[in-house]
Every structure is written in C-alpha cells, then in structure tokens.
Motif scaffolding. Structure first.
Motif, PDB file in Angstrom:
ATOM      1  N   ARG A 180      31.691  21.873  11.861  1.00  0.00           N
ATOM      2  CA  ARG A 180      32.521  23.454  12.035  1.00  0.00           C
ATOM      3  C   ARG A 180      33.700  23.204  11.342  1.00  0.00           C
ATOM      4  NH1 ARG A 180      30.020  26.708  15.716  1.00  0.00           N
ATOM      5  NH2 ARG A 180      28.511  25.440  17.251  1.00  0.00           N
ATOM      6  N   GLY A 181      34.034  24.293  10.535  1.00  0.00           N
ATOM      7  CA  GLY A 181      35.353  24.331   9.962  1.00  0.00           C
ATOM      8  C   GLY A 181      36.188  25.745   9.607  1.00  0.00           C
ATOM      9  N   GLY A 182      37.231  25.648   8.994  1.00  0.00           N
ATOM     10  CA  GLY A 182      38.168  26.522   8.892  1.00  0.00           C
ATOM     11  C   GLY A 182      39.418  26.556   8.944  1.00  0.00           C
ATOM     12  N   SER A 183      40.160  27.480   9.313  1.00  0.00           N
ATOM     13  CA  SER A 183      41.623  27.698   9.543  1.00  0.00           C
ATOM     14  C   SER A 183      42.280  27.443  10.927  1.00  0.00           C
ATOM     15  CB  SER A 183      42.076  28.976   8.759  1.00  0.00           C
ATOM     16  OG  SER A 183      41.929  29.997   9.709  1.00  0.00           O
ATOM     17  N   GLN A 184      43.162  26.706  11.042  1.00  0.00           N
ATOM     18  CA  GLN A 184      43.727  26.630  12.312  1.00  0.00           C
ATOM     19  C   GLN A 184      45.392  26.820  12.000  1.00  0.00           C
ATOM     20  OE1 GLN A 184      43.991  22.840  14.567  1.00  0.00           O
ATOM     21  NE2 GLN A 184      43.779  23.650  16.274  1.00  0.00           N
ATOM     22  N   ILE A 185      45.964  27.833  12.905  1.00  0.00           N
ATOM     23  CA  ILE A 185      47.338  28.230  12.585  1.00  0.00           C
ATOM     24  C   ILE A 185      48.100  28.333  13.833  1.00  0.00           C
ATOM     25  CG2 ILE A 185      48.852  30.174  11.843  1.00  0.00           C
ATOM     26  CD1 ILE A 185      46.753  31.041  10.004  1.00  0.00           C
ATOM     27  N   LEU A 186      48.810  27.086  14.295  1.00  0.00           N
ATOM     28  CA  LEU A 186      49.448  26.827  15.628  1.00  0.00           C
ATOM     29  C   LEU A 186      50.880  27.282  15.312  1.00  0.00           C
ATOM     30  CD1 LEU A 186      47.524  23.726  16.495  1.00  0.00           C
ATOM     31  CD2 LEU A 186      46.939  25.994  17.326  1.00  0.00           C
ATOM     32  N   PRO A 187      51.509  27.748  16.505  1.00  0.00           N
ATOM     33  CA  PRO A 187      53.053  27.733  16.452  1.00  0.00           C
ATOM     34  C   PRO A 187      53.479  26.445  16.667  1.00  0.00           C
ATOM     35  CG  PRO A 187      52.222  28.425  18.829  1.00  0.00           C
ATOM     36  CD  PRO A 187      50.842  28.196  17.631  1.00  0.00           C
ATOM     37  N   GLY A 188      54.675  26.199  15.938  1.00  0.00           N
ATOM     38  CA  GLY A 188      55.378  24.952  15.621  1.00  0.00           C
ATOM     39  C   GLY A 188      54.702  23.739  14.759  1.00  0.00           C
ATOM     40  N   ALA A 189      53.507  24.146  14.202  1.00  0.00           N
ATOM     41  CA  ALA A 189      52.772  23.075  13.459  1.00  0.00           C
ATOM     42  C   ALA A 189      52.454  23.523  12.135  1.00  0.00           C
ATOM     43  CB  ALA A 189      51.679  22.813  14.117  1.00  0.00           C
ATOM     44  N   ALA A 190      52.110  22.904  11.235  1.00  0.00           N
ATOM     45  CA  ALA A 190      51.759  23.262   9.864  1.00  0.00           C
ATOM     46  C   ALA A 190      50.386  23.798   9.878  1.00  0.00           C
ATOM     47  CB  ALA A 190      52.025  22.118   8.889  1.00  0.00           C
ATOM     48  N   ASP A 191      50.344  24.909   9.067  1.00  0.00           N
ATOM     49  CA  ASP A 191      48.974  25.407   8.865  1.00  0.00           C
ATOM     50  C   ASP A 191      47.930  24.513   8.448  1.00  0.00           C
ATOM     51  OD1 ASP A 191      50.194  27.793   9.813  1.00  0.00           O
ATOM     52  OD2 ASP A 191      50.176  28.629   7.869  1.00  0.00           O
ATOM     53  N   THR A 192      46.732  24.343   8.822  1.00  0.00           N
ATOM     54  CA  THR A 192      45.843  23.592   8.135  1.00  0.00           C
ATOM     55  C   THR A 192      44.381  24.291   7.937  1.00  0.00           C
ATOM     56  OG1 THR A 192      44.839  21.338   8.447  1.00  0.00           O
ATOM     57  CG2 THR A 192      45.170  22.587  10.352  1.00  0.00           C
ATOM     58  N   VAL A 193      43.466  23.507   6.822  1.00  0.00           N
ATOM     59  CA  VAL A 193      42.030  23.852   6.966  1.00  0.00           C
ATOM     60  C   VAL A 193      41.409  22.548   7.476  1.00  0.00           C
ATOM     61  CG1 VAL A 193      40.107  24.584   5.488  1.00  0.00           C
ATOM     62  CG2 VAL A 193      42.604  25.389   4.921  1.00  0.00           C
ATOM     63  N   PHE A 194      40.560  22.592   8.447  1.00  0.00           N
ATOM     64  CA  PHE A 194      39.959  21.688   8.993  1.00  0.00           C
ATOM     65  C   PHE A 194      38.252  21.580   9.154  1.00  0.00           C
ATOM     66  CE2 PHE A 194      39.617  24.958  12.307  1.00  0.00           C
ATOM     67  CZ  PHE A 194      38.282  24.938  12.696  1.00  0.00           C
ATOM     68  N   ILE A 195      37.975  20.536   9.144  1.00  0.00           N
ATOM     69  CA  ILE A 195      36.448  20.257   9.441  1.00  0.00           C
ATOM     70  C   ILE A 195      36.252  19.277  10.392  1.00  0.00           C
ATOM     71  CG2 ILE A 195      34.251  19.506   8.557  1.00  0.00           C
ATOM     72  CD1 ILE A 195      35.411  20.151   5.718  1.00  0.00           C
ATOM     73  N   ILE A 196      35.385  19.525  11.767  1.00  0.00           N
ATOM     74  CA  ILE A 196      34.951  18.723  12.558  1.00  0.00           C
ATOM     75  C   ILE A 196      33.388  18.489  12.678  1.00  0.00           C
ATOM     76  CG2 ILE A 196      36.913  19.129  13.864  1.00  0.00           C
ATOM     77  CD1 ILE A 196      34.992  20.861  15.853  1.00  0.00           C
ATOM     78  N   ARG A 197      33.094  17.338  13.270  1.00  0.00           N
ATOM     79  CA  ARG A 197      31.629  17.513  13.376  1.00  0.00           C
ATOM     80  C   ARG A 197      31.283  17.467  14.866  1.00  0.00           C
ATOM     81  NH1 ARG A 197      28.381  12.089  11.355  1.00  0.00           N
ATOM     82  NH2 ARG A 197      26.229  12.390  12.370  1.00  0.00           N
ATOM     83  N   ASP A 198      30.203  18.276  15.059  1.00  0.00           N
ATOM     84  CA  ASP A 198      29.689  18.452  16.752  1.00  0.00           C
ATOM     85  C   ASP A 198      28.360  18.059  16.776  1.00  0.00           C
ATOM     86  OD1 ASP A 198      28.493  20.607  15.191  1.00  0.00           O
ATOM     87  OD2 ASP A 198      29.107  22.134  16.920  1.00  0.00           O
ATOM     88  N   ASP A 199      27.445  18.106  15.656  1.00  0.00           N
ATOM     89  CA  ASP A 199      26.128  17.712  15.761  1.00  0.00           C
ATOM     90  C   ASP A 199      25.241  18.825  16.691  1.00  0.00           C
ATOM     91  OD1 ASP A 199      26.278  15.833  13.796  1.00  0.00           O
ATOM     92  OD2 ASP A 199      25.672  14.211  15.155  1.00  0.00           O
ATOM     93  N   ASN A 200      25.811  19.745  16.926  1.00  0.00           N
ATOM     94  CA  ASN A 200      24.851  20.822  17.745  1.00  0.00           C
ATOM     95  C   ASN A 200      23.914  21.539  16.683  1.00  0.00           C
ATOM     96  OD1 ASN A 200      25.951  20.398  20.314  1.00  0.00           O
ATOM     97  ND2 ASN A 200      27.803  21.575  19.687  1.00  0.00           N
ATOM     98  N   ALA A 201      22.760  21.410  16.620  1.00  0.00           N
ATOM     99  CA  ALA A 201      21.874  21.720  15.769  1.00  0.00           C
ATOM    100  C   ALA A 201      21.850  23.592  15.915  1.00  0.00           C
ATOM    101  CB  ALA A 201      20.481  21.283  15.750  1.00  0.00           C
ATOM    102  N   ARG A 202      21.705  24.241  14.732  1.00  0.00           N
ATOM    103  CA  ARG A 202      21.839  25.509  14.635  1.00  0.00           C
ATOM    104  C   ARG A 202      20.279  26.318  14.581  1.00  0.00           C
ATOM    105  NH1 ARG A 202      26.489  23.137  14.803  1.00  0.00           N
ATOM    106  NH2 ARG A 202      28.202  23.847  13.417  1.00  0.00           N
ATOM    107  N   LEU A 203      19.547  25.315  14.858  1.00  0.00           N
ATOM    108  CA  LEU A 203      17.938  25.974  14.704  1.00  0.00           C
ATOM    109  C   LEU A 203      17.516  25.947  16.152  1.00  0.00           C
ATOM    110  CD1 LEU A 203      16.816  23.244  12.052  1.00  0.00           C
ATOM    111  CD2 LEU A 203      17.527  25.694  11.667  1.00  0.00           C
TER     112      LEU A 203
END
Length: 437
Positions: free
Chosen positions: A414-437
């Motif tokens: 899963r990935g995308g944008s994360q914009i949090l107050p008091g923190a630098a904006d970032t584009v992230f990617i994480i791994r969850d291994d939940n099959a989408r099938l």
C-alpha cells in the motif's frame, strides 16, 4: 576542479570530500593524516596510515609546519618527503604533484607510491589473537565472527579495528575509506594468498543506495542500508560472506543485471510486514503507520517531496484518481521500477510493477491519509463490493497478477501520500501482504 573548503577557524584544516588538508608556512598544501600513534603526518593519497613527516600547527596561526625532531638514520622520520597539493586538486586527478624534500627545500623528488599495505596492518600472531593469513611472509588479521559462515573469500583488516557493525563500517567508508577491509583469495596451484588491490566499496553504503533510490528521505536511506547490511551478514556484524554479497548487490545495481541476492537487493522485498487489525466495525480494517522518522527498522519507505517538488505541487492540487496513479507510477519509474500502464478507471486505484534483478511482482493499492493509519471501510474494499481485478488494473495487468499469485511471487503493498500536522509531507510505501484476490 572542485576547491578545498575554507580553513577551519581554529585548526586551519581544509577538507575535500573525506580528505583533510593543511597549508604549510613554507608554502603549499599537504594531505593530512594520522600515523599509528595518532600523530599528525603528511601522507600520500594511496596510504592507509600516514608515513610522511610529523606536522604541527603554528601557534597563533592557521598554517602548519614540520615538527623538528631528532631522528636516527634508520628511522622512518628521516625520510622527509611531503607531497604538495594545489587547492583545486581532484581525488581522481592524474596531474603530477609537486614535492619538496627537506633539506634542501629546492631539491625536487619524484613521488613513489607506498606499499599498498603498510606494516601497520601486520602483527605477530599469539594464542590470544584472532585468525590470520600470511601474505609474502607478513601476517594479517582476518575479519571474522565467532559464528562466521564458511566462504572462499576472506577479508583482512587493521589489527586495531573492532568488529564491523553498520555504523563502524559506514564511518570508515565515509571518512577513511582506505582503511576498509580488503579481500584476499587463494590462488592455485599452490593456494597462496593474494590481496585484492581494489577497494571493496568505492563509497559509503548509504551512497550506493542513494544512487539507485534518489528520492527517498534521509531516514529511509539509512534504514535501507542498515537493513541490507544486517540481512546480507545474517547479523549486526559483518563477515566475509556478507561483505561479498553487498558487493555483488551493488554491482548488479550499477549494471542493471539480475541480482544473486534479490531478497536483499530491493527494499520493497526487505520491508517488514505491518499487521492489519479490526476497525470500528466488524468488517472494516486498519493499518497503523509507523512514524516517518522512525530509525533502525525498515517498516516503511518514504520519498521526500522536496526532491520532486513540481510533481508534488501538481499532486496537491488534483484529486483525480487517474492523476494519482500517474503521479505514483512516475515516482516508481524515477526510482528504478517498471510500471504497467495504469488504466483510466477512477475507483480503487492500484498499480502493478516490477524491478530488474528479480522475478517478484508488486501490487500496490493507493491511498491518501492525514492521520497515522490507513482506514479501510467495507465500502472501500474492492473484494466486498464486487470490483474485479480487471477493472482495477486492466486486463493485462490482472492476468500478470493472477499468474504471479499462483506462483507465490507477488508482494502486496500500500502506498500514497501522508500529510500530518507538525511533520514533513511524505509519499510512503508499506507492505501488508493482504492478497487482493
């Protein structure tokens, strides 16, 4: 040619990359180093330990001078050769260096390259000392661990160096790269040892990562390099097999060839798998996102929007799902991935992509979040709403996903944008291994 830095206001030391220089009161600039006892000496750029004349700072000045000492005729201090460098000398320059010898100051000498491994790397073996090898009748300490894996390539090291964890090796590669361990191999037919004259690593480990992943944040950069080091060595400490594996990985990166260690060559394969928990309702789910500034563990990749400012500003001003997919696809391509062309469907955005060097396939669902977690309500789950894989990513990509899933060669992200107050904006990617099938 790049210039040396301005002299330090206290010591007068000037720098270029990882090297340090001082200006002499008699004129000229000399490369500065330490000898085995920690004294300042002039040194050649090819030396491991400085062997030139002892140097000291002139009191009340930013200039340096040769230390006047009484020496025996057989002492190394009796060879008073200093190599002078122009302030515009580059490390890779092949121009000749002007030398002075003392006395007399007018006497010019031709620089002779010192032996690759000075006696400082040698020691007299005892029962209390670690493993060693002998090369040309000189004994060298072998880098090893108590549980070191058997491997045909060994590495010698200065006898004063401790075991190499990531931080120690990174500091050596950054500041004194000539002191890094050197490879040694047996040469038939008599199986004598020979030391490889090449430096195993031409730059710090993080610099190798930066070359291939140019847009990750500084925190992510170090987390990738540290995780890669520990996986390759099967330990927080280096051994011969691990160092050779890292060299093979960096070679495959540089030449875009299949990696002999794919599980350690792609940070998306090295990502920790984040757990999915129940959400507010029985059917909704959430994933808690680690802080973007978390160090020491590779549980997310973050890309710094300041490294792609124009694309980021466009992304912030559009809420088009198609633009979102294109934005993420372009980011992946700039960092070395091959992305299957996104389709124009506006719901449940996802991308399918690969990387040269291994045969795993990545499927990444895309999200925007302003909180430290991903919320996945039932109505936003394509499986529970009857949304087909073909509709999400297109017919061609859907078939590739199904084939990879059947072969157990797919990684769910899963990935995308994360914009949090008091923190630098970032584009992230994480791994969850939940099959989408």
């Amino acid at each position: 040619m790049p210039l040396l830095s301005e002299p330090d206001a206290i010591s007068g030391i000037r720098t270029f990359r990882t090297r340090t220089y001082v200006e002499l009161e008699e004129g000229g600039t000399v490369l500065l180093g330490h000898d085995a006892e920690g004294h300042y000496r002039a040194r050649s750029s090819a030396e491991l330990v400085a062997s030139g004349p002892r140097l000291e700072q002139v009191a009340g000045s930013l200039l340096w001078r040769q230390v006047v000492v009484a020496v025996d005729a057989d002492s190394s201090d009796s060879v008073l050769t200093i190599t002078l460098h122009s302030s515009s000398d580059d490390d890779a320059s092949t121009t000749s260096k002007r030398q002075r010898t003392t006395p007399p100051p007018q006497n010019e000498a031709t620089e002779q390259a010192p032996a690759l491994f000075r006696p400082d790397w040698a020691f007299t073996p005892t029962l209390a000392l670690p493993q060693f090898i002998t090369v040309n009748d000189v004994h060298y300490k072998v880098m090893s661990r108590m549980d070191a894996r058997q491997f045909p390539i060994l590495y010698i090291q200065p006898p004063t160096h401790p075991a190499y964890d990531f931080d120690v090796l990174e500091a050596i590669l950054r500041h004194t790269p000539e002191e890094q361990p050197r490879a040694a191999i047996r040469v038939p037919p008599d199986d004598h040892w020979e030391i490889d004259t090449r430096l195993p690593f031409e730059k710090p480990l993080t610099a190798h990562v930066r070359d291939i992943f140019p847009e990750v944040t500084t925190v992510t950069l170090e987390n990738i390099a540290r995780k890669q080091f520990e996986l390759a060595n099967s330990s927080p400490y280096a051994d011969a097999a691990g160092l050779t594996a890292l060299r093979q990985i960096f070679h495959s990166w540089k030449h875009a060839t299949p990696s002999p260690h794919p599980q350690w060559s792609d940070p998306l394969l090295m990502l920790s798998i984040l757990p999915t928990t129940s959400g507010i309702t029985n059917t909704s789910r959430t994933i808690e996102l680690p802080a973007p500034s978390s160090t020491g563990a590779l549980n997310r990749l973050d890309f710094d929007p300041m490294r792609f400012r124009r694309q980021w500003e466009f992304f912030l001003n559009t809420y088009s799902t198609v633009d979102f997919k294109r934005f993420m696809a372009d980011l992946l391509r700039r960092n070395g991935y091959t992305v299957m062309e996104p389709n124009s469907f506006n719901s449940f955005p996802a991308l399918v992509f690969r990387r040269t060097g291994h045969d795993y396939l990545f499927f990444m669902s895309l999200h925007r979040t302003r909180i430290p977690k991903l919320s996945m309500p039932t109505q936003n789950n394509p499986n529970t709403t009857g949304m087909s894989l073909e509709t999400q990513v297109g017919d061609a990509a859907a078939q590739v996903v199904k084939d990879a899933h059947e072969a157990n060669r797919i990684i769910w992200l899963r990935g995308g944008s994360q914009i949090l107050p008091g923190a630098a904006d970032t584009v992230f990617i994480i791994r969850d291994d939940n099959a989408r099938l």
